[in-house]
Design a protein around this motif. Structure first.
Motif, mmCIF file in Angstrom:
data_model
loop_
_atom_site.group_PDB
_atom_site.id
_atom_site.type_symbol
_atom_site.label_atom_id
_atom_site.label_comp_id
_atom_site.label_asym_id
_atom_site.label_seq_id
_atom_site.Cartn_x
_atom_site.Cartn_y
_atom_site.Cartn_z
ATOM 1 N N MET A 198 -52.489 29.353 22.093
ATOM 2 C CA MET A 198 -52.198 30.359 21.112
ATOM 3 C C MET A 198 -51.960 31.475 22.375
ATOM 4 O O MET A 198 -51.157 32.225 22.551
ATOM 5 C CB MET A 198 -52.833 30.935 19.858
ATOM 6 N N SER A 199 -53.161 31.630 23.061
ATOM 7 C CA SER A 199 -53.503 32.598 23.881
ATOM 8 C C SER A 199 -52.393 32.733 24.954
ATOM 9 O O SER A 199 -51.723 33.339 25.460
ATOM 10 C CB SER A 199 -54.680 32.603 24.462
ATOM 11 N N GLY A 200 -52.428 31.281 25.777
ATOM 12 C CA GLY A 200 -51.531 31.497 26.888
ATOM 13 C C GLY A 200 -49.772 31.671 26.141
ATOM 14 O O GLY A 200 -49.323 32.636 26.470
ATOM 15 N N THR A 201 -49.645 31.179 25.137
ATOM 16 C CA THR A 201 -48.650 31.925 23.986
ATOM 17 C C THR A 201 -48.336 32.993 23.996
ATOM 18 O O THR A 201 -46.994 33.925 24.496
ATOM 19 C CB THR A 201 -47.846 31.050 22.929
ATOM 20 N N LEU A 202 -49.217 33.729 23.510
ATOM 21 C CA LEU A 202 -48.947 35.176 23.700
ATOM 22 C C LEU A 202 -49.030 35.786 24.725
ATOM 23 O O LEU A 202 -48.245 37.198 24.612
ATOM 24 C CB LEU A 202 -50.190 36.106 22.822
ATOM 25 N N MET A 203 -49.890 35.417 25.915
ATOM 26 C CA MET A 203 -49.696 35.885 27.451
ATOM 27 C C MET A 203 -48.190 36.353 28.044
ATOM 28 O O MET A 203 -47.593 37.161 28.808
ATOM 29 C CB MET A 203 -50.178 35.305 28.026
ATOM 30 N N MET A 204 -47.466 34.933 27.777
ATOM 31 C CA MET A 204 -46.182 34.828 28.364
ATOM 32 C C MET A 204 -45.155 35.101 27.323
ATOM 33 O O MET A 204 -44.100 36.052 28.184
ATOM 34 C CB MET A 204 -45.988 33.184 28.182
ATOM 35 N N ALA A 205 -45.611 35.438 25.778
ATOM 36 C CA ALA A 205 -44.501 36.320 25.003
ATOM 37 C C ALA A 205 -44.667 37.479 25.972
ATOM 38 O O ALA A 205 -44.009 38.375 25.795
ATOM 39 C CB ALA A 205 -44.902 36.335 23.842
ATOM 40 N N LEU A 206 -46.116 38.097 25.874
ATOM 41 C CA LEU A 206 -45.900 39.811 25.734
ATOM 42 C C LEU A 206 -45.449 40.119 27.786
ATOM 43 O O LEU A 206 -44.871 40.906 27.689
ATOM 44 C CB LEU A 206 -47.312 39.918 26.455
ATOM 45 N N TYR A 208 -42.443 38.437 28.966
ATOM 46 C CA TYR A 208 -41.220 38.726 29.298
ATOM 47 C C TYR A 208 -41.171 39.691 27.808
ATOM 48 O O TYR A 208 -39.429 39.984 27.949
ATOM 49 C CB TYR A 208 -40.422 37.086 28.069
ATOM 50 N N GLY A 209 -41.668 40.005 27.163
ATOM 51 C CA GLY A 209 -40.884 41.275 26.054
ATOM 52 C C GLY A 209 -41.654 41.948 26.469
ATOM 53 O O GLY A 209 -40.615 43.019 25.746
ATOM 54 N N LEU A 210 -42.163 42.738 27.460
ATOM 55 C CA LEU A 210 -42.417 43.982 27.572
ATOM 56 C C LEU A 210 -42.808 45.013 28.816
ATOM 57 O O LEU A 210 -42.242 45.756 28.883
ATOM 58 C CB LEU A 210 -43.984 44.421 27.220
ATOM 59 N N LEU A 211 -42.391 43.249 29.370
ATOM 60 C CA LEU A 211 -42.361 43.452 31.123
ATOM 61 C C LEU A 211 -40.667 44.100 31.311
ATOM 62 O O LEU A 211 -39.437 43.457 30.556
ATOM 63 C CB LEU A 211 -42.861 42.767 32.229
ATOM 64 N N PRO A 212 -39.995 44.894 32.427
ATOM 65 C CA PRO A 212 -38.466 45.268 32.391
ATOM 66 C C PRO A 212 -37.827 43.261 32.957
ATOM 67 O O PRO A 212 -38.631 42.302 33.483
ATOM 68 C CB PRO A 212 -38.122 45.799 33.458
ATOM 69 N N LYS A 213 -37.335 43.563 32.323
ATOM 70 C CA LYS A 213 -36.175 41.771 32.785
ATOM 71 C C LYS A 213 -36.216 42.063 34.242
ATOM 72 O O LYS A 213 -36.182 40.566 34.545
ATOM 73 C CB LYS A 213 -34.593 41.692 32.337
ATOM 74 N N PHE A 214 -35.976 42.872 35.101
ATOM 75 C CA PHE A 214 -35.552 42.434 36.500
ATOM 76 C C PHE A 214 -37.411 42.350 37.413
ATOM 77 O O PHE A 214 -37.190 41.844 38.840
ATOM 78 C CB PHE A 214 -34.969 43.376 36.795
ATOM 79 N N LEU A 215 -37.983 42.101 36.525
ATOM 80 C CA LEU A 215 -39.485 41.833 37.055
ATOM 81 C C LEU A 215 -39.271 40.361 36.891
ATOM 82 O O LEU A 215 -39.954 39.499 36.932
ATOM 83 C CB LEU A 215 -40.348 42.407 36.658
ATOM 84 N N THR A 216 -39.386 39.971 36.014
ATOM 85 C CA THR A 216 -39.472 38.747 35.121
ATOM 86 C C THR A 216 -38.142 37.896 36.558
ATOM 87 O O THR A 216 -38.395 36.754 36.167
ATOM 88 C CB THR A 216 -39.421 38.695 33.185
ATOM 89 N N MET A 217 -37.411 38.700 36.668
ATOM 90 C CA MET A 217 -36.513 37.902 37.285
ATOM 91 C C MET A 217 -36.720 37.516 38.215
ATOM 92 O O MET A 217 -36.019 35.966 38.919
ATOM 93 C CB MET A 217 -34.824 38.150 36.971
ATOM 94 N N LEU A 218 -38.184 37.662 39.202
ATOM 95 C CA LEU A 218 -38.193 37.708 40.361
ATOM 96 C C LEU A 218 -38.883 36.510 41.071
ATOM 97 O O LEU A 218 -38.960 35.922 41.784
ATOM 98 C CB LEU A 218 -39.196 38.422 41.090
ATOM 99 N N GLY A 219 -39.255 35.797 39.654
ATOM 100 C CA GLY A 219 -40.226 33.490 39.708
ATOM 101 C C GLY A 219 -41.924 34.281 39.663
ATOM 102 O O GLY A 219 -41.911 33.146 39.676
#
Length: 255
Positions: A198-206, A208-219
């Motif tokens: 659950m902690s890993g799921t929360l971290m990844m959700a945060l 993808y959910g809180l950072l700008p999309k262009f940052l998460t698309m960098l890989g």
């Protein structure tokens, strides 16, 4: 179990979050996809059930293919890559159970431990494929822990007979602690697995959910997935299986 009863408040909380303007990409709960009534209770088919179904189908398909490959294998020819992979899995599980539970009893539990590890590991890494890991639902981890709990006491009565019960009263002054320790076994097993996933799921959700999309698309989130989903998922699967084998092997006694 598996979030059936917990789904309704979580769904309502998710709807309230959306109504309040919370990011639609930040989804941390168990979502209900279909509501039905059973014995007067409102139940839901949730994303946990769907993910479990996908994991089970994946394991069944793999088992069917492996069975056909083994049956068609020619012992006079060198095995192919897939057959080598199957043999590696079987040999690794057999060696693990034999070394942890002893040669006499270990092989009896190879099928269960192998299936348990495969299910937990695939559930843990299912986040890589866009699913919410079933092991991030406490109903799933508690169910797995209760299966282990039943096996512990089944083998305890099988090998120790009435001594499995009388051991709780030795010494008498520690009886309450011994009983609490037995009850705590499935709770600690389930919470350890649930908490880590659950902690890993929360971290990844945060991420993808809180950072700008262009940052998460960098890989770069791939490195986080490699740790939280693959590495941590494999470690937690191994720990759960090891504790299961240790608890069960303790019931063999002089056997």
């Amino acid at each position: 179990m598996n979030g059936w009863m917990a789904a309704k408040p979580l769904v309502l909380a998710a709807d309230a979050a959306k109504a309040a303007g919370t990011s639609k990409e930040l989804d941390l709960g168990i979502n209900g996809f279909h509501q039905y009534h059973l014995f007067g209770q409102e139940l839901y088919i949730t994303n946990t059930h769907i993910a479990i179904f996908i994991v089970m189908v994946t394991l069944i398909i793999f088992s069917i293919i492996a069975n056909k490959v083994i049956k068609k294998a020619d012992p006079t020819k060198a095995p192919g890559a897939f057959l080598n992979f199957i043999e590696l899995i079987v040999e690794s599980v057999d060696n693990l159970t034999a070394s942890s539970m002893g040669e006499k009893h270990g092989h009896k539990f190879s099928n269960y431990i192998g299936t348990l590890f495969a299910f937990i590991f695939l559930s843990n890494i299912s986040g890589l494929f866009g699913l919410r890991p079933p092991t991030a639902d406490y109903g799933t981890t508690l169910s797995l822990a209760l299966i282990t709990f039943v096996l512990i006491h089944f083998n305890g009565f099988k090998y120790q007979k009435i001594g499995h019960i009388t051991a709780l009263f030795k010494p008498v002054i520690l009886t309450p602690i011994n009983i609490i320790g037995e009850i705590a076994t499935p709770i600690s097993l389930s919470l350890r697995l649930f908490g880590n996933v659950m902690s890993g799921t929360l971290m990844m959700a945060l991420v993808y959910g809180l950072l700008p999309k262009f940052l998460t698309m960098l890989g770069w989130p791939a490195f986080l997935h490699a740790y939280f989903d693959v590495f941590s998922g494999a470690i937690q699967s191994y720990v759960f299986c090891m504790l299961t084998m240790v608890f069960i092997s303790d019931t063999f006694g002089e056997e």
